[in-house]
Write an enzyme that holds these catalytic residues in place. Structure first.
Site, short mmCIF file in Angstrom:
data_model
loop_
_atom_site.label_atom_id
_atom_site.label_comp_id
_atom_site.label_asym_id
_atom_site.label_seq_id
_atom_site.Cartn_x
_atom_site.Cartn_y
_atom_site.Cartn_z
N LYS A 287 45.26 47.49 43.35
CA LYS A 287 46.38 46.24 43.57
C LYS A 287 47.59 46.97 44.14
CE LYS A 287 48.10 42.36 40.83
NZ LYS A 287 48.44 41.58 39.50
N SER B 130 47.61 36.86 39.92
CA SER B 130 48.27 37.52 40.99
C SER B 130 47.35 38.57 41.72
CB SER B 130 49.61 38.08 40.82
OG SER B 130 49.27 39.23 39.45
N SER C 249 46.42 37.57 35.52
CA SER C 249 46.30 37.88 36.83
C SER C 249 44.84 38.64 37.17
CB SER C 249 47.20 38.50 37.10
OG SER C 249 48.53 37.70 37.13
#
Lengths: 494, 488
Positions: A78, A153, A177
Site C-alpha cells: 500500500k 482504504s 481499511s
C-alpha cells in the site's frame, strides 16, 4: 507456473526448478500490464527493481543459499508504507513526489525474507475512506466489476490481490481499511493486534488505531506473511514485545470446541439482509465443524462509530500538520508570506475528505471542546474495549459481517457521507479495542463477494487464522475467479 | 512612577538542554555547533512514517533535576503533543508534557542580600527542542538569497526540561539570583552543561504588579525567550517600570505576551491574550506513558552529589567558614571538591578556602583557564600551605609558587628547591641586611624609636625586598625590634 498460486505452491515450484523467480515476476508484470488499465490498482510500478530482486533470489538459489520464506513471491505494498528510493505518495498531491530516505519496518522484514516488490498500490488519500475514491490520482476498480469500488482504504492492495496481479499485498487498517476491501473483493484480509506489527514507516493517519497487515487469497498466505512482519520493533514504542508464535502449524482445520460468539448488534447496523444471511450461514458452517456458537451482545457498539470519528480525526489533524510545504512535499508557489505558504500548500495539497477530517479533529481538540468531544470519545473507547473484554472472556472468537454491504458503484456514495462512514460500522469497534480480526470470503450476493469477520483476543492471531482456515477449507465454493481475470484461470489455486 | 508602591510577582519558565549524548527521540547526536542540518534523521525531521522512541538517559537527567529541586517525581508521566505551525517545527507539533508532567512541587533556596530566599517550583517536565530559524539579515549572512529564511534542524529533538516556578520572585535581582542558583544546581548534578552562550538555558518570565498589600493578584504579562541572565534582569526591570507607569496613570495592564529587544532594552507586544495560541494538547499516541519505579528514583537519588545548599551549611558548621566563604567555595562542584580534598590533606579550612576563592579564582580569570582542566591539585595546595606554615615560604613567595604550580603543575617543594626560594634562616645574614636597611633609612628608624609603630612595617618591607622575599618576616621583625631597642 502462475502468479495465481499460493505462496507454498509457488515456493515449491521454484524449489523444484519448474520456474524461476524472474519468470514469476515477468508473468505478474504481464498480468498487471493486461489488467491494470481497467483496475488502476497501482500508483507506482517497480518492474526493474522487481526483476532485479527476483534475479537475486534465483542467483541465491543457484548458489545453494538458504532462501527466505517469501523468496521470489511477487507482492505489493500500500502506498502509505515508506520505501527507500521509491515514491510513497499516500495517494495525495501533498506527497506526489515524495521519495522516502528509509524503509518501513514491515517492508524491511519482507525484503529480508526475499519478497519481490512489483509496486505501490492505490488508497484513499492518507488512508481516509472506504472506497479508494478519495485517491488524489484515480479511483481503483473492483475486479468483480470495475465500475464498482474495491472498498478502502487499502483498495489498491485488495484489487491487486483479487485479480491475481500479485500473490499478496500489505495494507493498513485504522477502522477497517484491510478487512472491508478484502470483503468487497473476495480475498482474505487480516488486521493484527495493535502493536503486533511495527508502524515504523507507515505514514500515520490515526496513530492509536493504525495497524499494518496482509491481504492474500488464502488464509495460509496471510499466516505466512504475518509470520514475517510480526514482532517487536525497537523503532516503534507501541509495538508489543510479545514473542511471535508459529502461525502455519496452527492451521489444523480443527475448530472443535472453539467458542464463537455472535454479537447481535453487528447484524443491525444497516446490514444488508442478504449479507446477514450469508454471514449467518458461514457461522453455521463453523458450528458444523464443531465450534460452539452462541449469540451475545456488545451493547456499546452503537457508539463506536461516533467515538471513532472524534478520535481518528483528532489524531489525524495533528499527524497531518507536517504537510506544510516547508521541507518536503507539495509547496504552493507565489505565497507572499508564511501564512499564505501554509494555507495554499495545504489547500492545494490535500483533498476534500482529508481536509474535512483535519477540521473535525482540530475542532474536537480545541480549548473548550476537548472535554466534550475528545475526552468523552476516549471514555466511549474504554467502554467499547470493556465490552469486547467481557465477551471474549466467554468466547474464543466473535463472528460478524465485515461490511454491511457488498461493493457499491463508483460515485454512488459521494453525496452520502454518513452512509459511506457506515461501511466501517462492523470493523471500527475492533480498532478501538486494538484487537485482531480477519475477513474471509463467505459467499456472493448479486455476484459480488461478501466477507465474514472473525474477531479474536489480543495477540490471538493463531486462533483467528485457525478458524478462518478451517472455514475456508470447508467452503471451496467461495473461491472463484473474478470475471475480469477470466481466461487467465490457469493456475488459479482453488 | 508616582507615589503608589507595587508588589511585584515574578514567575519563571526555564528551558534547560539536557546533557545527553543523543536527542530525546532518536539517535542523532545532541551536539552544538555542527554545520547546519548535519545532525538529522527521518525521526527528528518528522518525515512521514517516522516514530519517536524515548531516550532513557534524558528521563534520568530530568529525574535528577527534579530530585535536586526537591520535586516529587510522578510514577507515571505522559507525553503530549503541543500543536502549532512554525517552519522550524517539522512535525507541526512539539512533543512535550502537559497534564501529567515528570515531576511537581519542590523549591530552590539561595542567599539573598537581605537573607535567605526561597522560590517554589510548580513543575518539571520533559520536551523536545525545535529547530532554529534564521530570518532577514541573519539568513543573508549565512548565504541565503534575499527574502528567504533558513532552517537548521540540528537542534530539533534535543532534550529539554522545562522548570516552572511559582510567582515567588519579587524583583529582577531576585530573579537573576534564582537563575544563578539554578544554573549552579544543574551544573552540580551534571543535568546540563548550562552554557548560556549556546542556548542551553533559556528563560521566559511572567511578571505582574499589584498595589502593595492588595489581595487581588495583578495581570501577568509574559516575556518570551530572554537569552541571558543579564537580559532577564533588564527585561524585568523595564517591564516593571512600564507596568507601574501604566497603573499609576490609571491604565490597565493588558494580559499579553511581550518580547524583549536587546538593542533597546525594552519589551514590545508580541501577541494579545485573544491572539494566544490554542495548542490543542492531547496525549501523544506514538509514545507510551513514562513509568518510573521507586527503585529507579532511589538509585538516582543516591547518585546525586551533596548539593550546594547542604554543602554550604556543612562548610560553615564543620569547617567554620563564613557564609560568604562557604558560598564562594561551593560555587562549583570541582571547586568544592578541591576544597574538601585540601582540607582532608591536613590544610586549615579557612586558609584553604581563602587560597581557592582568592588566588585560584584570580589565576583562572587572569589566564582564562578552564576550571575543569586544572594542572594544580589539592595536593599542591596542601604542600604549599605546609611550606607556608613551616615558615619555609613567605606569603608573597607562596603566591608566586602557587602561580607557578598553577601554570606548570609542578610541586611547590620542587619549585622552591629549584629556584632556591626557601626563606633565609641564617640570622647573621639577615642581621647584615637589617643593618644595611637601617643605614639607608635613618628617618623611619628614628620615627619608630619616637613611637611610630607603622614605621616598623616599612623597614620590614625594605629588608624583605633586599632579600628577594626570602627573609622570614617574623625573624626580620624580631631582629629590627631588637636592634631598635623597643619591645613589641
Amino acid at each position: 507456473m502462475s502468479s495465481l498460486g499460493s505462496i507454498d505452491r509457488l515456493a515449491a515450484g521454484m524449489a523444484a526448478g519448474e520456474f524461476t523467480a524472474v519468470e514469476l515476476a515477468r508473468e505478474a508484470l504481464d498480468r498487471i500490464a493486461t489488467l491494470d488499465g481497467r483496475l488502476n490498482s497501482f500508483v507506482t510500478l517497480t518492474p526493474e527493481r522487481a526483476l532485479a530482486q527476483a534475479e537475486a533470489v534465483d542467483n541465491a538459489r543457484t548458489r545453494g543459499e538458504t532462501l527466505g520464506p517469501l523468496a521470489g513471491i511477487p507482492m505489493a505494498l500500500k502506498d502509505n508504507l515508506c520505501t527507500r528510493g521509491i515514491l510513497t505518495t499516500c495517494s495525495s498531491r501533498a506527497l506526489k513526489n515524495h521519495v522516502p530516505p528509509y524503509d518501513a519496518t514491515a517492508w524491511c522484514r519482507l525484503e529480508a525474507a526475499g519478497a519481490v516488490l512489483l509496486g505501490k498500490t492505490n488508497l484513499d488519500e492518507f488512508a481516509m475512506g472506504s472506497s479508494t475514491e478519495n485517491s488524489a490520482f484515480f479511483p481503483t476498480g473492483n475486479p468483480w466489476d470495475p465500475g464498482r469500488v474495491p472498498g478502502g482504504s487499502s483498495g489498491g492492495s485488495a484489487a491487486a490481490v483479487a485479480s491475481g496481479e500479485v500473490v499478496y499485498a500489505l495494507g493498513s487498517d485504522t477502522g477497517g481499511s484491510i478487512r472491508q476491501p478484502a470483503a468487497l473483493t473476495g480475498v482474505v484480509g487480516l488486521k493484527p493486534t495493535y502493536g503486533r506489527v511495527s508502524r515504523y514507516g507507515l505514514v500515520a493517519f490515526a496513530s492509536s488505531l493504525d495497524q499494518v497487515g496482509p491481504l492474500a487469497r488464502t488464509v495460509a498466505d496471510c499466516a505466512r506473511v504475518l509470520q514475517v512482519i510480526a514482532g517487536h520493533d525497537p523503532l516503534d514504542s507501541t509495538s508489543l514485545p510479545a514473542a511471535v508464535p508459529d502461525y502455519v502449524p496452527s492451521l489444523t482445520g480443527d475448530v472443535r470446541g472453539l467458542k464463537i460468539g455472535v454479537p447481535t448488534e453487528y447484524f443491525g447496523m444497516g446490514v444488508d439482509p442478504e449479507v446477514a444471511s450469508l454471514v449467518r450461514a458461514g457461522i453455521e458452517v463453523l458450528a458444523g465443524l464443531g465450534a460452539e456458537v452462541a449469540e451475545c451482545s456488545l451493547p456499546t457498539t452503537a457508539h463506536a462509530l461516533a467515538a471513532y470519528y472524534v478520535l481518528a480525526p483528532a489524531e489525524a489533524s495533528s499527524n497531518l500538520a507536517r504537510y506544510d510545504g516547508v521541507s518536503y512535499g507539495h509547496r504552493a508557489t507565489g505565497g507572499r508570506d508564511l501564512e499564505e505558504l501554509y494555507t495554499r500548500s495545504r489547500q492545494e495539497g490535500l483533498g476534500a475528505e482529508v481536509k474535512r477530517r483535519i477540521m473535525l479533529g482540530t475542532y474536537v481538540l480545541s480549548r473548550g471542546y476537548y472535554d466534550a468531544y475528545y475526552l468523552k470519545a476516549q471514555r466511549v473507547r474504554a467502554l467499547v474495549s470493556a465490552d469486547f473484554e467481557q465477551a471474549l472472556g466467554r468466547f474464543d472468537l466473535l463472528a460478524s459481517p465485515t461490511s454491511p454491504e457488498v461493493a457499491f458503484a463508483r460515485g454512488e456514495r459521494a453525496g452520502d457521507l454518513l452512509r459511506m462512514y457506515m461501511a466501517d460500522a462492523c470493523t471500527i469497534p475492533v480498532n478501538l479495542a486494538g484487537l485482531p480480526a480477519i475477513s474471509v470470503p463467505c459467499g456472493f450476493s448479486r455476484g459480488l463477494p461478501v466477507g465474514l469477520q472473525l474477531i479474536g483476543r489480543q495477540l490471538a492471531e493463531a486462533t483467528l487464522l485457525r478458524a478462518a482456515h478451517a472455514y475456508e477449507a470447508a467452503t471451496p465454493q467461495w473461491r472463484r475467479v473474478p470475471p475480469l481475470a477470466a481466461g487467465q484461470e490457469r493456475g488459479w489455486e482453488t | 512612577m508616582g507615589d503608589v508602591k507595587y508588589d511585584v510577582a515574578i514567575g519563571l519558565e526555564i528551558h534547560v538542554e539536557l546533557a545527553t549524548r543523543t536527542k530525546l527521540f532518536c539517535g542523532c547526536p545532541s551536539r552544538f555547533g555542527a554545520p547546519p542540518n548535519t545532525l538529522v534523521c527521518p525521526i527528528c525531521l518528522g518525515l512521514p512514517g517516522s516514530l519517536p522512541v524515548l531516550n532513557r538517559r534524558a528521563v534520568e537527567l530530568g529525574i535528577l533535576a527534579a530530585l535536586a529541586l526537591g520535586a516529587e517525581v510522578a510514577a507515571e508521566s505522559v507525553f503530549a503533543r503541543k500543536n502549532y505551525f512554525y517552519p522550524d517545527l517539522p512535525k507541526g507539533y512539539q512533543i512535550s508534557q502537559y497534564e501529567r508532567p515528570l515531576a511537581t512541587g519542590g523549591e530552590l533556596s539561595w542567599e539573598g542580600p537581605g537573607g535567605p530566599r526561597t522560590a517554589r517550583i510548580r513543575r518539571v517536565h520533559l520536551e523536545e527542542d525545535a529547530g532554529k530559524s534564521l530570518h532577514g539579515e541573519d539568513a543573508a549572512r549565512s548565504g541565503s538569497a534575499a527574502g528567504y529564511s533558513l532552517l537548521d534542524f540540528n537542534r530539533c529533538g534535543v532534550p529539554l526540561i522545562e522548570i516552572v516556578t511559582e510567582p515567588d520572585l519579587t524583583s529582577p535581582e531576585d530573579a537573576r539570583a534564582f537563575l544563578e542558583t539554578l544554573r549552579q544546581l544543574l551544573a552540580y548534578t551534571d543535568v546540563s552543561d548550562v552554557k548560556l552562550e549556546e542556548g542551553s538555558l533559556r528563560c521566559d518570565a511572567n511578571v505582574s504588579l499589584r498595589p502593595a498589600g492588595a489581595a487581588q493578584p495583578g495581570v501577568p504579562v509574559e516575556i518570551k525567550n530572554v537569552n541571558s541572565f543579564r537580559f532577564v534582569q533588564r527585561a524585568l526591570a523595564y517591564e516593571i517600570e512600564r507596568q507601574a507607569a501604566r497603573l499609576a496613570a490609571g491604565h490597565p495592564v493588558a494580559r499579553e505576551t511581550r518580547q524583549y529587544r536587546e538593542a533597546t532594552g525594552s519589551t514590545e507586544s508580541l501577541r494579545s491574550k485573544e491572539q494566544a495560541h490554542d495548542y490543542r494538547y492531547f496525549p501523544d499516541p506514538d509514545l507510551v506513558p513514562v513509568a518510573v519505579d521507586p527503585e529507579w528514583i532511589e538509585s538516582l537519588r543516591r547518585s546525586l552529589p551533596e548539593l550546594p545548599e547542604a554543602r554550604r551549611a556543612r562548610y560553615r558548621s564543620q569547617y567554620g567558614l563564613t557564609a560568604q566563604e562557604a558560598a564562594l567555595v561551593t560555587a562549583s562542584l570541582p571547586l568544592a571538591g578541591f576544597f574538601e580534598a585540601t582540607v582532608a590533606g591536613g590544610a586549615d579550612p579557612r586558609e584553604a578556602a581563602n587560597w581557592l576563592v582568592g588566588e585560584l579564582a584570580r589565576l583562572l580569570n587572569a589566564h582564562a583557564a578552564d576550571p575543569s582542566a586544572l594542572k594544580i591539585g589539592p595536593g599542591h595546595l596542601v604542600e604549599l600551605l605546609g611550606l607556608l606554615a613551616a615558615g619555609v615560604l613567605s606569603r608573597p613567595l607562596a603566591k608566586e609558587v602557587f602561580e607557578e604550580s598553577f601554570l606548570s603543575g609542578r610541586r611547590p617543594a620542587d619549585i622552591v628547591q629549584a629556584r632556591g626560594l626557601s626563606q633565609t634562616t641564617d640570622e647573621a645574614e639577615l642581621a647584615r641586611q637589617v643593618e644595611a636597611v637601617l643605614a639607608a633609612h635613618t628617618g623611619p628608624a628614628g620615627d619608630y624609636r619616637a613611637g611610630k609603630e607603622r614605621a616598623l612595617g616599612f623597614l620590614v618591607g625594605q629588608v624583605m625586598r633586599a632579600t628577594g622575599g626570602r627573609a622570614n618576616p617574623g625573624t626580620v621583625n624580631r631582629l629590627l625590634r631588637d636592634r631598635l631597642g623597643r619591645e613589641g
